[in-house]
Design a protein around this motif. Structure first.
Motif, PDB file in Angstrom:
ATOM      1  N   ARG A 133      -9.317-115.528 -99.837  1.00 31.36           N
ATOM      2  CA  ARG A 133      -9.412-115.994 -98.450  1.00 31.36           C
ATOM      3  C   ARG A 133      -8.955-114.913 -97.485  1.00 31.36           C
ATOM      4  NH1 ARG A 133      -5.768-121.242 -99.088  1.00 31.36           N
ATOM      5  NH2 ARG A 133      -4.599-119.615-100.186  1.00 31.36           N
ATOM      6  N   GLY A 134      -7.868-114.232 -97.851  1.00 31.06           N
ATOM      7  CA  GLY A 134      -7.356-113.148 -97.014  1.00 31.06           C
ATOM      8  C   GLY A 134      -8.338-111.990 -96.931  1.00 31.06           C
ATOM      9  N   VAL A 135      -8.992-111.686 -98.052  1.00 32.47           N
ATOM     10  CA  VAL A 135      -9.967-110.584 -98.050  1.00 32.47           C
ATOM     11  C   VAL A 135     -11.155-110.953 -97.165  1.00 32.47           C
ATOM     12  CG1 VAL A 135     -11.504-109.165 -99.460  1.00 32.47           C
ATOM     13  CG2 VAL A 135      -9.255-109.813-100.357  1.00 32.47           C
ATOM     14  N   ALA A 136     -11.657-112.199 -97.313  1.00 24.93           N
ATOM     15  CA  ALA A 136     -12.795-112.639 -96.485  1.00 24.93           C
ATOM     16  C   ALA A 136     -12.414-112.588 -95.005  1.00 24.93           C
ATOM     17  CB  ALA A 136     -13.219-114.050 -96.893  1.00 24.93           C
TER      18      ALA A 136
ATOM     19  N   ALA B  38     -12.075-102.856 -96.289  1.00 23.90           N
ATOM     20  CA  ALA B  38     -11.283-102.912 -97.518  1.00 23.90           C
ATOM     21  C   ALA B  38      -9.937-103.538 -97.158  1.00 23.90           C
ATOM     22  CB  ALA B  38     -11.084-101.512 -98.105  1.00 23.90           C
ATOM     23  N   VAL B  39      -9.171-103.861 -98.192  1.00 23.75           N
ATOM     24  CA  VAL B  39      -7.830-104.411 -97.955  1.00 23.75           C
ATOM     25  C   VAL B  39      -6.807-103.633 -98.772  1.00 23.75           C
ATOM     26  CG1 VAL B  39      -8.683-106.744 -97.506  1.00 23.75           C
ATOM     27  CG2 VAL B  39      -7.982-106.115 -99.836  1.00 23.75           C
TER      28      VAL B  39
ATOM     29  N   GLU C  44      -9.792-112.209-110.111  1.00 25.56           N
ATOM     30  CA  GLU C  44      -9.739-113.505-109.430  1.00 25.56           C
ATOM     31  C   GLU C  44     -10.120-113.348-107.956  1.00 25.56           C
ATOM     32  OE1 GLU C  44      -6.317-115.889-110.975  1.00 25.56           O
ATOM     33  OE2 GLU C  44      -5.979-116.191-108.827  1.00 25.56           O
ATOM     34  N   ILE C  45      -9.604-112.302-107.334  1.00 26.77           N
ATOM     35  CA  ILE C  45      -9.899-112.078-105.910  1.00 26.77           C
ATOM     36  C   ILE C  45     -11.368-111.724-105.723  1.00 26.77           C
ATOM     37  CG2 ILE C  45      -9.444-110.556-103.938  1.00 26.77           C
ATOM     38  CD1 ILE C  45      -6.495-110.523-104.823  1.00 26.77           C
TER      39      ILE C  45
ATOM     40  N   ILE D 167     -14.377-114.083-103.399  1.00 28.70           N
ATOM     41  CA  ILE D 167     -14.779-113.740-102.027  1.00 28.70           C
ATOM     42  C   ILE D 167     -16.078-114.445-101.607  1.00 28.70           C
ATOM     43  CG2 ILE D 167     -15.363-111.861-100.424  1.00 28.70           C
ATOM     44  CD1 ILE D 167     -13.618-110.013-102.256  1.00 28.70           C
ATOM     45  N   ALA D 168     -17.121-114.303-102.417  1.00 28.13           N
ATOM     46  CA  ALA D 168     -18.423-114.891-102.025  1.00 28.13           C
ATOM     47  C   ALA D 168     -18.326-116.404-101.826  1.00 28.13           C
ATOM     48  CB  ALA D 168     -19.503-114.514-103.031  1.00 28.13           C
ATOM     49  N   PRO D 169     -17.681-117.159-102.736  1.00 23.36           N
ATOM     50  CA  PRO D 169     -17.551-118.601-102.500  1.00 23.36           C
ATOM     51  C   PRO D 169     -16.846-118.937-101.172  1.00 23.36           C
ATOM     52  CG  PRO D 169     -16.984-118.083-104.767  1.00 23.36           C
ATOM     53  CD  PRO D 169     -17.212-116.780-104.081  1.00 23.36           C
ATOM     54  N   VAL D 170     -15.836-118.137-100.796  1.00 23.24           N
ATOM     55  CA  VAL D 170     -15.146-118.396 -99.521  1.00 23.24           C
ATOM     56  C   VAL D 170     -16.127-118.211 -98.365  1.00 23.24           C
ATOM     57  CG1 VAL D 170     -13.378-117.541 -97.915  1.00 23.24           C
ATOM     58  CG2 VAL D 170     -12.830-117.761-100.335  1.00 23.24           C
TER      59      VAL D 170
END
Ligand code: TUI
Length: 315
Positions: free
Chosen positions: A177-180, A189-190, A298-299, A303-306
């Motif tokens: 969620r944070g990356v999105a 990038a993060v 996991e991250i 991402i795509a689902p978020v």
């Protein structure tokens, strides 16, 4: 996946995920795990003397064939010597923190090193981009350790609008969620620190990791606001004493002395009452120590689902 991502292309990495270059915690072992999992592992030089950093870089080179970085903490008394070490060792990526790296940029660029400073303001980001840095890490004050004054949410889009190099978002990011969210703000990038502190490969003492796992949303405090070196740390006996003296108007030299050696004390020796447990605000979300590869997978898978869920909602 990420084939067109500017940061992945520039650094030849698989996933746009940096590991924060944490002093006393960003070891060759942690950096190798992150680089081998497809991110960018970074040795945190902190206050390391040059010979110690050289050995750490050599250890990392033996443990991964993938790109990696070294973070240079510009308040280190060894900054000139450690810059020479990264030049000698032809380190592919250098990130900097806690200052302005301007004078060192030409020597790093000369060897083809990608220079990516951490910035906490638009003004410094613009100034450094003019001197030729390859990207900037926009670090919000949700982060652990030495911080600026602006939140990630407010800082990232303002820096994205102000510069024409890729922006890496840091501060308060620890899951998909944070990356999105960072991507939505224009980051490409993060960088994560806190999430990797509670990884299996991080050398942090188990007392340090356990305290991070117990942290809640409001468990961190900011020390050193009056000294010009504000730092986010978990509240404990040390911070209660420090903040009391700070509120009483104690002079900066007394406060600086109170902090000396305290990060090593907590991180390596496990004295989490008298040491500095530097960690970000997202520590409240950390529930479990996991292997680095699992954290990254996991991250990346999340991402795509978020983003798809947001798109559904916005139709
Ligand atoms: O550097 C960090 N975080 C750190 S460094 C560190 S080591 C340490 N050990 C003991 C006591 C204090 C520190 C622990 N955490 N993050 C990167 C960062 N850089 N955050 C904020 C900044 C920053 C702030 C002001 C960068 C530049 C700046 O301006 C300098 C200028 O000259 O304008």
């Amino acid at each position: 996946m990420f084939e067109e991502n500017a940061v992945c292309k520039m650094l030849q990495i698989k996933y746009p995920i940096f590991q924060g270059g944490m002093a006393w915690l960003g070891t060759a072992e942690l950096a190798a795990a992150v680089s081998n999992a497809g991110g960018l592992g970074i040795i945190g030089a902190g206050h390391m003397p040059p010979d110690v950093l050289r050995a750490e870089i050599q250890k990392l080179k033996a443990a991964t064939k993938k790109p990696f970085g070294v973070n240079i903490m510009l308040m280190s008394p060894f900054v000139k010597e450690v810059m020479q070490v990264v030049v000698d060792e032809r380190v592919p990526v250098v990130t900097t923190g806690a200052g302005n790296p301007g004078e060192y940029i030409p020597a790093l660029k000369e060897i083809g090193c990608k220079v990516i400073p951490v910035v906490a303001s638009v003004a410094l980001a613009k100034r450094l981009v003019r001197t030729g840095v390859d990207a900037v890490i926009a670090e919000g004050m949700e982060s652990g350790g030495h911080i600026g004054e602006i939140t990630t949410m407010a800082l990232v889009p303002q820096i994205v609008d102000a510069v024409d190099v890729p922006v890496i978002a840091a501060g308060g990011i620890a899951d998909a969620r944070g990356v999105a969210a960072a991507f939505a703000l224009g980051a490409e990038a993060v960088q994560m620190g806190t999430r990797f502190v509670v990884s299996q490969e991080c050398i942090a003492h188990e007392n340090y990791k356990n305290l991070v796992l117990k942290a809640r949303d409001r468990s961190t405090v900011i020390t050193g606001r009056t000294t010009g070196h504000p730092a986010r740390v978990l509240q404990n006996r040390l911070t209660r004493h420090y903040l009391e003296r700070e509120s009483q108007g104690a002079p900066a030299d007394e406060l600086e002395k109170l902090g000396l050696g305290t990060l090593r004390l907590a991180a390596r020796e496990g004295d989490v009452d008298n040491g500095s447990v530097m960690i970000g605000q997202i520590s409240g979300m950390m529930e479990q120590v996991k292997p680095v590869a699992e954290i990254i997978q996991e991250i990346v898978r999340g991402i795509a689902p978020v983003i798809e869920a947001i798109q559904q909602d916005c139709r």
